[in-house]
Design a protein around this motif. Sequence first.
Motif, short mmCIF file in Angstrom:
data_model
loop_
_atom_site.label_atom_id
_atom_site.label_comp_id
_atom_site.label_asym_id
_atom_site.label_seq_id
_atom_site.Cartn_x
_atom_site.Cartn_y
_atom_site.Cartn_z
N MET A 153 -6.87 -0.52 3.83
CA MET A 153 -7.28 -1.49 2.81
C MET A 153 -6.08 -2.33 2.37
N LEU A 154 -4.97 -1.66 2.16
CA LEU A 154 -3.76 -2.38 1.75
C LEU A 154 -3.38 -3.44 2.77
N ASP A 155 -3.39 -3.05 4.04
CA ASP A 155 -3.07 -4.01 5.10
C ASP A 155 -4.02 -5.20 5.07
N SER A 156 -5.29 -4.93 4.86
CA SER A 156 -6.31 -5.98 4.87
C SER A 156 -6.23 -6.86 3.62
N TRP A 157 -6.04 -6.26 2.47
CA TRP A 157 -6.12 -6.99 1.22
C TRP A 157 -4.85 -7.72 0.84
N THR A 158 -3.70 -7.30 1.35
CA THR A 158 -2.47 -8.00 0.98
C THR A 158 -2.46 -9.44 1.50
N GLU A 159 -3.34 -9.71 2.43
CA GLU A 159 -3.48 -11.10 2.89
C GLU A 159 -4.18 -11.95 1.83
N ARG A 160 -4.95 -11.30 0.94
CA ARG A 160 -5.75 -12.03 -0.04
C ARG A 160 -5.20 -11.96 -1.47
N LEU A 161 -4.56 -10.82 -1.80
CA LEU A 161 -4.06 -10.62 -3.16
C LEU A 161 -2.60 -10.19 -3.13
N PRO A 162 -1.84 -10.57 -4.14
CA PRO A 162 -0.45 -10.11 -4.21
C PRO A 162 -0.39 -8.59 -4.36
N THR A 163 0.62 -7.98 -3.80
CA THR A 163 0.78 -6.53 -3.85
C THR A 163 0.83 -6.03 -5.29
N ALA A 164 1.46 -6.78 -6.18
CA ALA A 164 1.55 -6.37 -7.59
C ALA A 164 0.16 -6.25 -8.22
N THR A 165 -0.73 -7.18 -7.90
CA THR A 165 -2.10 -7.13 -8.43
C THR A 165 -2.83 -5.91 -7.88
N LEU A 166 -2.69 -5.66 -6.60
CA LEU A 166 -3.32 -4.49 -5.99
C LEU A 166 -2.82 -3.20 -6.62
N ARG A 167 -1.54 -3.16 -6.91
CA ARG A 167 -0.96 -1.96 -7.52
C ARG A 167 -1.53 -1.72 -8.91
N ILE A 168 -1.63 -2.77 -9.71
CA ILE A 168 -2.17 -2.64 -11.07
C ILE A 168 -3.61 -2.13 -11.02
N VAL A 169 -4.42 -2.73 -10.17
CA VAL A 169 -5.82 -2.32 -10.05
C VAL A 169 -5.92 -0.87 -9.58
N SER A 170 -5.13 -0.52 -8.58
CA SER A 170 -5.15 0.84 -8.04
C SER A 170 -4.72 1.87 -9.07
N GLU A 171 -3.65 1.59 -9.80
CA GLU A 171 -3.17 2.54 -10.80
C GLU A 171 -4.19 2.71 -11.93
N ASP A 172 -4.83 1.63 -12.32
CA ASP A 172 -5.85 1.69 -13.36
C ASP A 172 -7.02 2.58 -12.92
N ARG A 173 -7.49 2.35 -11.70
CA ARG A 173 -8.60 3.16 -11.18
C ARG A 173 -8.20 4.62 -11.03
N MET A 174 -6.98 4.87 -10.59
CA MET A 174 -6.51 6.23 -10.41
C MET A 174 -6.48 6.96 -11.75
N LEU A 175 -5.92 6.32 -12.77
CA LEU A 175 -5.83 6.96 -14.08
C LEU A 175 -7.21 7.26 -14.65
N LYS A 176 -8.14 6.33 -14.50
CA LYS A 176 -9.50 6.56 -14.98
C LYS A 176 -10.14 7.73 -14.23
N ARG A 177 -9.92 7.80 -12.94
CA ARG A 177 -10.51 8.87 -12.12
C ARG A 177 -9.93 10.23 -12.49
N ILE A 178 -8.65 10.27 -12.83
CA ILE A 178 -8.00 11.53 -13.19
C ILE A 178 -8.35 11.92 -14.62
N MET A 179 -8.31 10.96 -15.53
CA MET A 179 -8.47 11.27 -16.94
C MET A 179 -9.91 11.55 -17.34
N LEU A 180 -10.88 10.90 -16.73
CA LEU A 180 -12.28 11.08 -17.14
C LEU A 180 -12.72 12.53 -17.04
N PRO A 181 -12.51 13.20 -15.90
CA PRO A 181 -12.93 14.61 -15.84
C PRO A 181 -12.21 15.48 -16.87
N GLN A 182 -10.95 15.20 -17.14
CA GLN A 182 -10.21 15.99 -18.13
C GLN A 182 -10.77 15.76 -19.52
#
Length: 116
Positions: A60-89
């Motif tokens: 996905m990273l290889d495919s999407w970096t052509e469309r979005l800056p890496t910094a944007t992808l990182r922010i979105v990914s970290e946000d989703r990761m935190l929600k996925r980890i924190m919600l069950p807790q």
Amino acid sequence: KVLQAILPDADCKKAEVIKAEGQKLFEPSKGGHHEVWLTRPLKTALMAYCAQDVHTLFKMLDSWTERLPTATLRIVSEDRMLKRIMLPQCVMAQENAALATLETAPHNADHIKQFV
């Protein structure tokens, strides 16, 4: 849908099977429970689920970096990761607090009537 866009058909079908098997273990809507992630050793299906995610994320990273800056992808990914980890807790903490309240609450009709 994302898998179909980045993986060949055979790999996509294999990934969907792996994801379905993993989700059965941890998704409450599919009969699983979040606590399964705390069990050691981790079940083989969950390890396969995680490995498939990592494999797919790099594609996905290889495919999407052509469309979005890496910094944007990182922010979105970290946000989703935190929600996925924190919600069950958070859910587990709420359930534990509710159980603790029930265990310490007096159980008589007079006590209940004051809330009605």
